[in-house]
Scaffold this motif. Structure first.
Motif, PDB file in Angstrom:
ATOM      1  N   ASN A 141       0.706  -1.274   0.232  1.00 14.82           N
ATOM      2  CA  ASN A 141      -0.299  -0.006   0.018  1.00 14.82           C
ATOM      3  C   ASN A 141       0.311   0.930   0.264  1.00 14.82           C
ATOM      4  OD1 ASN A 141      -2.564   1.498   0.093  1.00 14.82           O
ATOM      5  ND2 ASN A 141      -1.239   2.172   2.400  1.00 14.82           N
ATOM      6  N   HIS A 145       1.203   4.555  -3.044  1.00 17.61           N
ATOM      7  CA  HIS A 145       0.344   5.220  -2.935  1.00 17.61           C
ATOM      8  C   HIS A 145       2.152   6.257  -3.481  1.00 17.61           C
ATOM      9  CE1 HIS A 145      -3.409   5.371  -1.316  1.00 17.61           C
ATOM     10  NE2 HIS A 145      -2.644   4.236  -1.305  1.00 17.61           N
ATOM     11  N   HIS A 189      -8.364   2.203  -5.438  1.00 18.68           N
ATOM     12  CA  HIS A 189      -6.717   2.502  -5.459  1.00 18.68           C
ATOM     13  C   HIS A 189      -6.908   2.400  -7.052  1.00 18.68           C
ATOM     14  CE1 HIS A 189      -4.143   0.269  -1.719  1.00 18.68           C
ATOM     15  NE2 HIS A 189      -4.770   1.477  -2.138  1.00 18.68           N
ATOM     16  N   HIS A 211     -10.453   7.956   0.123  1.00 18.13           N
ATOM     17  CA  HIS A 211     -10.047   6.711   0.439  1.00 18.13           C
ATOM     18  C   HIS A 211      -9.176   7.403   1.776  1.00 18.13           C
ATOM     19  CE1 HIS A 211      -6.982   2.938  -0.344  1.00 18.13           C
ATOM     20  NE2 HIS A 211      -6.708   4.523   0.269  1.00 18.13           N
TER      21      HIS A 211
HETATM   22 NI    NI Z   1      -4.265   3.002   0.302  1.00 17.15          NI
END
Ligand code: NI
Length: 229
Positions: A141, A145, A189, A211
């Protein structure tokens, strides 16, 4: 509990060449903190680490300074460096701040992202799809990002964001199994990388906000439950 953990039980002793010492020590400690072998509150003493790796205290001090800059360690009075606490009561503030920082990073980065960057980000989504280890999910994750922010020109902004993501990664490693963020985040995502690929900055920022707000809400509910509220 935390005070009982001895570094020498967690980190294997090895003889490091002086020129690699700082980097290797930083990496060994970093992974032990991130995967929970060294829990919050554990004292991290310079001399003990120097002895463990057969080096002087100087590279150790530099490694600890790097980890402190990444919010993985903090220095306490009379105690020296200890493993930093996880996201806690200030989760709401943390996520509100992240919306600000990461929106700006998207604004700077998206116009400059090329096909390789987009493919890179999609690759992390794919890996997340198949990943079941909570430790890995947090790491992927973060990498996803950061891939979308990578072309932002403001390096200091990127460092601040990476610190926040490190903190989240540690939190997820400990708590993800009981929280159930699940597929929800994967939809975000996908929408995020689609908007970035189409250079739709405002749309990407809207998805990011949603998100992070979702993440904040799930963590808040989870912590409330933990605290019996
Ligand atoms: Ni995320």
């Amino acid at each position: 509990m935390a005070e009982k953990i001895k570094l020498s039980n967690v980190l294997a002793s090895e003889q490091l060449p002086a020129h690699q010492a700082r980097g290797v020590i930083e990496e060994r400690l970093r992974s032990a903190i991130l995967d929970g072998r060294l829990p919050p509150g554990t004292a991290v003493r310079q001399q003990e680490i120097a002895d463990l790796y057969g080096v002087s205290r100087m590279p150790v001090r530099e490694a600890l300074r790097q980890l402190e800059a990444q919010s993985l360690l903090k220095v306490e009075m009379h105690k020296g460096a200890v493993v930093a606490p996880l996201i806690g009561e200030d989760a709401v503030d943390t996520y509100a701040l992240r919306v600000l920082l990461e929106s700006e990073a998207l604004r700077q980065s998206i116009p400059l992202l090329d096909a390789d960057d987009i493919a890179n980000a999609r690759g992390y989504i794919q890996q997340l799809e198949n990943e079941t280890s909570h430790a890995e999910i947090g790491r992927l994750n973060r990498l996803f990002h950061m891939a979308l922010y990578s072309k932002a020109s403001n390096q200091k902004l990127l460092r601040l964001i990476e610190n926040e993501l490190n903190e989240e990664e540690r939190f997820l490693r400990f708590h993800l199994s009981s929280m159930g963020l699940g597929k929800l985040t994967q939809d975000d995502h996908n929408a995020l990388v689609d908007a970035a690929a189409d250079k739709l900055v405002d749309e990407a920022i809207r998805v990011l906000e949603q998100h992070l707000n979702n993440g904040s809400r799930v963590i808040r509910n989870y912590l409330d439950k933990q605290l019996g509220r």
